[in-house]
Scaffold this motif. Structure first.
Motif, short mmCIF file in Angstrom:
data_model
loop_
_atom_site.label_atom_id
_atom_site.label_comp_id
_atom_site.label_asym_id
_atom_site.label_seq_id
_atom_site.Cartn_x
_atom_site.Cartn_y
_atom_site.Cartn_z
N GLY A 111 0.78 -1.23 0.00
CA GLY A 111 0.00 0.00 0.00
C GLY A 111 0.82 1.29 0.00
O GLY A 111 0.28 2.35 0.32
N HIS B 70 -0.46 3.79 -2.99
CA HIS B 70 -1.80 4.31 -2.77
C HIS B 70 -1.91 5.11 -1.47
O HIS B 70 -2.68 6.07 -1.40
N ILE C 4 -9.05 -5.85 4.41
CA ILE C 4 -8.86 -5.16 3.13
C ILE C 4 -9.72 -5.80 2.05
O ILE C 4 -10.44 -5.12 1.31
N1 LIG Z 1 -4.56 -0.83 3.32
C1 LIG Z 1 -5.20 -0.96 2.15
N2 LIG Z 1 -6.51 -0.74 2.05
C2 LIG Z 1 -7.14 -0.87 0.86
N3 LIG Z 1 -6.52 -1.20 -0.27
C3 LIG Z 1 -5.19 -1.44 -0.23
C4 LIG Z 1 -4.48 -1.33 0.98
N4 LIG Z 1 -3.17 -1.60 0.74
C5 LIG Z 1 -3.08 -1.88 -0.56
N5 LIG Z 1 -4.28 -1.78 -1.16
C6 LIG Z 1 -4.56 -2.01 -2.57
O1 LIG Z 1 -3.63 -2.98 -3.03
C7 LIG Z 1 -3.06 -2.60 -4.28
C8 LIG Z 1 -1.57 -2.43 -4.13
O2 LIG Z 1 -1.29 -1.27 -3.36
P1 LIG Z 1 -0.06 -0.32 -3.73
O3 LIG Z 1 -0.25 0.95 -3.01
O4 LIG Z 1 0.10 -0.26 -5.20
O5 LIG Z 1 1.13 -1.17 -3.07
P2 LIG Z 1 2.70 -0.95 -3.22
O6 LIG Z 1 2.92 0.41 -3.84
O7 LIG Z 1 3.22 -1.05 -1.83
O8 LIG Z 1 3.19 -2.07 -4.10
C9 LIG Z 1 -3.81 -1.35 -4.70
O9 LIG Z 1 -4.90 -1.72 -5.51
C10 LIG Z 1 -4.29 -0.77 -3.39
O10 LIG Z 1 -5.44 0.00 -3.57
#
Ligand SMILES: Nc1ncnc2c1ncn2[C@@H]1O[C@H](COP(=O)(O)OP(=O)(O)O)[C@@H](O)[C@H]1O
Ligand SMILES: [Mg+2]
Length: 390
Positions: free
Chosen positions: A61, A64, A215
Motif C-alpha cells: 500500500g 496508494h 482489506i
Molecule cells: N490498506 C489498504 N486498504 C485498501 N486497499 C489497499 C491497501 N493496501 C493496498 N491496497 C490495494 O492494493 C493494491 C496495491 O497497493 P499499492 O499501493 O500499489 O502497493 P505498493 O505500492 O506497496 O506495491 C492497490 O490496488 C491498493 O489500492
C-alpha cells in the motif's frame, strides 16, 4: 453478430477492483498516514519544505497511501489557505532525470516539448511554475531506486537546493520517495542524504492475515453484489494472500474468482472459484507435481479432492471416509489410520494440501484440510486419468 448472455453478475462495480482505483480509506494504514501528516505538516504550518521516505515490500500500500495522503493533505492545506499540489512519477516507467522532470513540467504545461531543453532549463521552468502559483509542490518519486541507479541523486539534490533557497512567497518543493528496499537511499551521496533524516523514514510491513481479511472484505462491499461472497471466501483469499502479505494479490484473486463465477453463471463465488483464480494468477504445473506421487498418496489426495469440491476445508474424519470409498473403487486395500496420517503430512509438506488445527467452535480439536493451490476438479481429473491408465 454474436449474442451475448448478459445474465446477472456477481460484480456490482468491478472497477473498484482495478489497480488504478484509489480507495477512499487505506485500511490498517492509519499509523503510516498519520506519520506522513506529522512529517509534512510544517508545509502548511510553517511554509517549510519537508520530506519522507516510504519503504516496504510490493503490495503493502505504499503508492496508494502516498496518493491518498496527498489528496487529503491538499484539501487540508486549502482549508488553511495554502496552495498545494502533488504529482507522482513512477521512476521505473520514466527512467532517468530527464524523463522524470519532463513528467513534472508537463503536469503544469501539457504541451511542453520533449526535446530541446536541458535538465537545468526544465528545472528552471518548473521553478517558475511554482513561483507563478505560489505553490507548494510535493513530488512523489515512486520506485526511486530505479532513478538512483540510473541517474544518481542529482535530481533529488536539485530539488533539495530549490527547497533551501526559495522563500515561501515563491513556492516550494517537498519530496516523498518510495522504494521496496529499506536501504534504497544508500545510493545517495551524503549531501543529498542529509535531506532525509532518519526520522523521516516510514515502514510499510507486510499485511497479516487479519489485515488482509479486512482489506479484501472492504473491497467485497464496494465491488460485489450483496450475498455473492461469503466470509468463508474472504477468509480463504486472506489465507492465500497472507503468504506474501500482499494486498494486490488478494484483490486480484477476488476479481478472478468473481470472473470464474460469472463464467459459470453461478450466483455466488465458491471455494472452487477461488482455487481456480489461484491457478490463474500463479499457474502451477499440475501434471509434473502429481507425477512425483506414488499410488497410495494419489488415492489419499483424490479422496480429499473429491470430498472438498464445494467446501473451503474438510475434517480429517471426512477425508478418511472418502478415502475408504476411493480405495474400494480402485480396488486398493486402505491403509491404517497412522499410515494415512503420514501421507497427509507428506502431501502437506509438498504443498499440495494445507492442514491446520481447528480453532474454537468445533467440538474437540480436529485437523482441517484445505487445498491451497490446485482446484479440486483439476486434481480429480488428473489423478483419475492416471489411476485408470495403470
Ligand atoms: N490498506 C489498504 N486498504 C485498501 N486497499 C489497499 C491497501 N493496501 C493496498 N491496497 C490495494 O492494493 C493494491 C496495491 O497497493 P499499492 O499501493 O500499489 O502497493 P505498493 O505500492 O506497496 O506495491 C492497490 O490496488 C491498493 O489500492
Ligand atoms: Mg507501488
Amino acid at each position: 453478430m454474436v449474442s451475448f448472455r448478459a445474465g446477472p453478475s456477481v460484480f456490482r462495480d468491478q472497477g473498484k477492483l482495478s489497480f488504478d482505483y484509489l480507495p477512499e480509506k487505506m485500511v490498517h494504514r492509519e499509523k503510516q498516514i498519520q506519520r506522513m501528516f506529522s512529517l509534512l505538516r510544517p508545509i502548511v504550518e510553517a511554509s517549510a519544505s519537508s520530506n519522507a521516505f516510504l519503504y516496504g515490500p510490493v503490495g503493502t500500500g505504499k503508492t496508494h497511501s502516498a496518493k491518498r495522503f496527498c489528496l487529503d493533505f491538499r484539501k487540508y492545506a486549502g482549508d488553511h489557505d495554502r496552495a498545494l499540489d502533488f504529482y507522482l512519477v513512477n521512476c521505473r516507467q520514466r527512467m532517468g532525470d530527464d524523463a522524470v522532470l519532463l513528467a513534472l513540467v508537463r503536469h503544469f504545461d501539457p504541451h511542453f516539448p520533449d526535446r530541446g531543453f536541458s535538465v537545468a532549463e526544465k528545472l528552471e521552468t518548473l521553478r517558475r511554475h511554482l513561483e507563478k502559483y505560489k505553490l507548494h509542490f510535493i513530488v512523489i518519486l515512486d520506485e526511486v531506486d530505479a532513478l538512483l541507479k540510473k541517474s544518481g541523486a542529482d535530481l533529488i539534490y536539485a530539488f533539495a537546493r530549490i527547497a533551501e533557497e526559495t522563500t515561501a512567497a515563491k513556492g516550494n518543493i517537498s519530496m516523498i520517495l518510495i522504494s521496496q528496499r529499506p536501504n534504497a537511499l544508500e545510493y545517495m551521496d551524503p549531501a543529498a542524504l542529509s535531506t532525509f533524516r532518519r526520522t523521516s523514514v516510514i515502514e510499510f510491513p507486510r499485511y497479516d492475515r487479519e489485515e488482509l481479511h479486512d482489506i479484501v472484505g472492504d473491497r467485497v462491499d464496494l465491488a460485489m453484489h450483496r450475498g455473492t461472497v461469503g466470509t468463508e471466501i474472504v477468509g480463504m483469499i486472506a489465507d492465500l494472500a497472507a503468504e506474501f502479505g500482499d494486498a494486490r494479490y488478494g484483490i486480484e484473486l477476488l476479481e478472478k474468482a468473481g470472473m470464474l463465477a460469472d463464467e459459470e453463471a453461478s450466483d455466488e463465488v465458491t471455494p472452487e472459484h477461488v482455487r481456480g483464480a489461484k491457478a490463474h494468477v500463479h499457474p502451477t504445473h499440475v501434471e509434473e507435481r502429481l507425477a512425483q506421487l506414488d499410488v497410495p498418496k494419489k488415492l489419499v489426495l483424490l479422496a480429499i479432492a473429491r470430498r472438498i469440491r464445494k467446501k473451503a476445508h474438510i475434517t480429517m474424519g471426512e477425508a478418511e471416509e472418502s478415502y475408504e470409498l476411493v480405495c474400494e473403487e480402485f480396488r486398493e486395500k486402505p491403509r491404517a489410520h497412522t499410515q494415512l496420517w503420514k501421507y497427509v503430512r507428506e502431501l502437506d509438506a509438498l504443498g499440495l494440501i494445507d492442514t491446520k488445527l481447528s480453532g474454537e467452535g468445533v467440538v474437540g480439536k480436529t485437523t482441517l484440510i484445505s487445498l491451497p493451490e490446485i482446484p479440486a476438479k483439476i486434481l480429480c481429473d488428473n489423478i483419475e486419468r492416471g489411476l485408470k491408465k495403470r
